[in-house]
Design an enzyme around this catalytic site. Sequence first.
Site, PDB file in Angstrom:
ATOM      1  N   ARG A  40       0.861  -1.185   0.000  1.00 53.10           N
ATOM      2  CA  ARG A  40       0.000   0.000   0.000  1.00 53.10           C
ATOM      3  C   ARG A  40       0.896   1.234   0.000  1.00 53.10           C
ATOM      4  NH1 ARG A  40      -5.179  -1.529   0.550  1.00 53.10           N
ATOM      5  NH2 ARG A  40      -5.664  -3.399   1.764  1.00 53.10           N
ATOM      6  N   ARG A  81      -6.523  -4.231  -2.052  1.00 57.61           N
ATOM      7  CA  ARG A  81      -7.854  -3.664  -2.293  1.00 57.61           C
ATOM      8  C   ARG A  81      -7.925  -2.173  -1.975  1.00 57.61           C
ATOM      9  NH1 ARG A  81     -13.271  -6.737  -0.416  1.00 57.61           N
ATOM     10  NH2 ARG A  81     -12.311  -8.283  -1.757  1.00 57.61           N
ATOM     11  N   HIS A 132       2.146  -9.923   0.649  1.00 53.76           N
ATOM     12  CA  HIS A 132       1.804  -9.069   1.781  1.00 53.76           C
ATOM     13  C   HIS A 132       3.036  -8.725   2.625  1.00 53.76           C
ATOM     14  CE1 HIS A 132      -0.294  -8.321   5.791  1.00 53.76           C
ATOM     15  NE2 HIS A 132      -0.909  -7.492   4.986  1.00 53.76           N
ATOM     16  N   TYR A 149      -0.294   3.821  12.933  1.00 59.44           N
ATOM     17  CA  TYR A 149      -0.249   2.372  13.167  1.00 59.44           C
ATOM     18  C   TYR A 149       0.973   2.055  14.037  1.00 59.44           C
ATOM     19  CZ  TYR A 149      -3.527   1.370   9.280  1.00 59.44           C
ATOM     20  OH  TYR A 149      -4.615   1.297   8.453  1.00 59.44           O
ATOM     21  N   ARG A 165      -5.814  -7.807  18.613  1.00 63.14           N
ATOM     22  CA  ARG A 165      -6.559  -6.557  18.463  1.00 63.14           C
ATOM     23  C   ARG A 165      -7.914  -6.746  17.787  1.00 63.14           C
ATOM     24  NH1 ARG A 165      -7.378  -3.982  13.535  1.00 63.14           N
ATOM     25  NH2 ARG A 165      -5.180  -4.158  13.049  1.00 63.14           N
ATOM     26  N   HIS A 217      -0.869  -2.835  15.212  1.00 62.17           N
ATOM     27  CA  HIS A 217      -0.692  -3.524  13.930  1.00 62.17           C
ATOM     28  C   HIS A 217       0.525  -4.450  13.910  1.00 62.17           C
ATOM     29  CE1 HIS A 217       0.006  -3.637   9.432  1.00 62.17           C
ATOM     30  NE2 HIS A 217      -1.290  -3.838   9.499  1.00 62.17           N
TER      31      HIS A 217
END
Length: 525
Positions: free
Chosen positions: A218, A248, A278, A311, A407, A435
């Site tokens: 991202r 996405r 990822h 994050y 979380r 995160h």
Amino acid sequence: MTDKAQTFIENEALYLVGHLKDDALIWVKISGNTSRFLEIPTSDKSSCIIFIDDILKLHLKEEFQTDFYSIKISRDAELYIDNEYSGDLLEKIKEALPNRITGQVTRALIDELMPHKLLKAVEKELDINATDIIKGGAYHNFKDFFGFPKLGNKNLYFKDLTPLKHKELKSIENIFKAIDEKDQLLCFPYDSYDSVLNFIETAAVDPFVTSIKITLYRVSNDSTVAQALVKAAQNGKDVFAFIETKARFDEANNIKWGKRLEENGADVKYSYPGIKVHSKILYIERNENDNPTCYAFIGTGNFNEKTATIYTDFSLITSNSKITSEILQVFQVLERKLFLPKTKQLLISPFSTRSTFEELIKNEIKLSKKGEDAYITLKMNSLQDQDMIRLLYKANNAGVKIRLLIRGICCLVPGINGQSEHIKVTSIVDRFLEHGRIYIFGNGGKEKMYIGSADWMTRNLDHRIEVITPILDKDIAFKLRNILNLQLNDHIKGRLIDAKQENKYLNTNSDSELSSQYLIYKSLL
């Protein structure tokens, strides 16, 4: 404003809808380009702030003699690529992106006070049914509170936590020398992301750097990281970027940066069919005075300077050849030069992550059955994979002490006799989004610690390329342990996850300065 003859309701936009006497619906879009809030002058020093929604509702009722109710719809975001395994996947994604705007309505979030007759008219017009309706409050899109007007009372706001300059890296003229001397750990958002930007920007202009390889999942719209990679390519560095075009809602932005990198001479590869990349990794080769050295960056969060401010994530930077040589293998897989990485240190999904974690849990079970101290401590976003959960239950029944900090999604049910009575689960939701992932196993007194990008979800273990690194530096392991202990003992923002799903705070005293996120910041000063 739209009427029944020309209704197209935009995805994720806010609307007010009213029902006229002739059964026509009136849709009014609340603009996303202006503030949702209006400050109303008062005669004293108090503050009065009102939603724009309420002002619109008042005037619309006067004009149309009917009440209006808030609604937000979600359209199907799947791109529906016919066949990922044939043809040009990148071109297929580009062609499919416009379809997202007009996808089928899959959910409607409405004001729970919306009258039944109006609700049925909305269902008919949007071609949805009762299962697609989510009843909420009168106001939606709470993310707009990021733009809430500033008030005079300082007690209403979080105390400023200015990102810290990394102690070991802030005064070093040569960042590569600092990494050669010792592994470095970055803890975001407490540590400034400038250290990462400086690392990549330095590599882009360093005359001894020959190669830079990176995964981008991202990317921010005006990414400093991507700009540095462009500069590196322009400077003649061998730049390779694997860009995940199936991230996405970030597909278009990722494709934009991929194109720009290609135009400047970088080698860019895009999504694999059937699997997402990822991992958050970076590899740099440097050769000074015929002394080649490699560097690896392994993180739990994306190369995104904007999310790095909100994050919590961890990143390891190392020149340890045990790690760098295996990171190179991961990139060789992404470059389609290697099919199967052979690693002894790194855990790589979908190749070795599941099997290694399973062996680590089974080892704790064996130790416990021998009467030795056995424990597992995990911090993740989500725990969903049923095989891993069953193995944790088995470890529980063998007497292994299990402490989880989850979380988000947690499909494991703690506190059940004969199943999970030795498992304690807490969750922290605070000013920063938790995160980072940490995985710890007692290992008979020789504790093993890892950090990485994978949750224990089936998709992360089996259907994504993830990278998890062991922590080999004792000082870094000690630092991570202290951070994790602060979170495991957070009695302010910590919630106890139980079988009844009550999720109660561990302590009702609300002194926010004592939450673990504040304590972590202070510990890093």
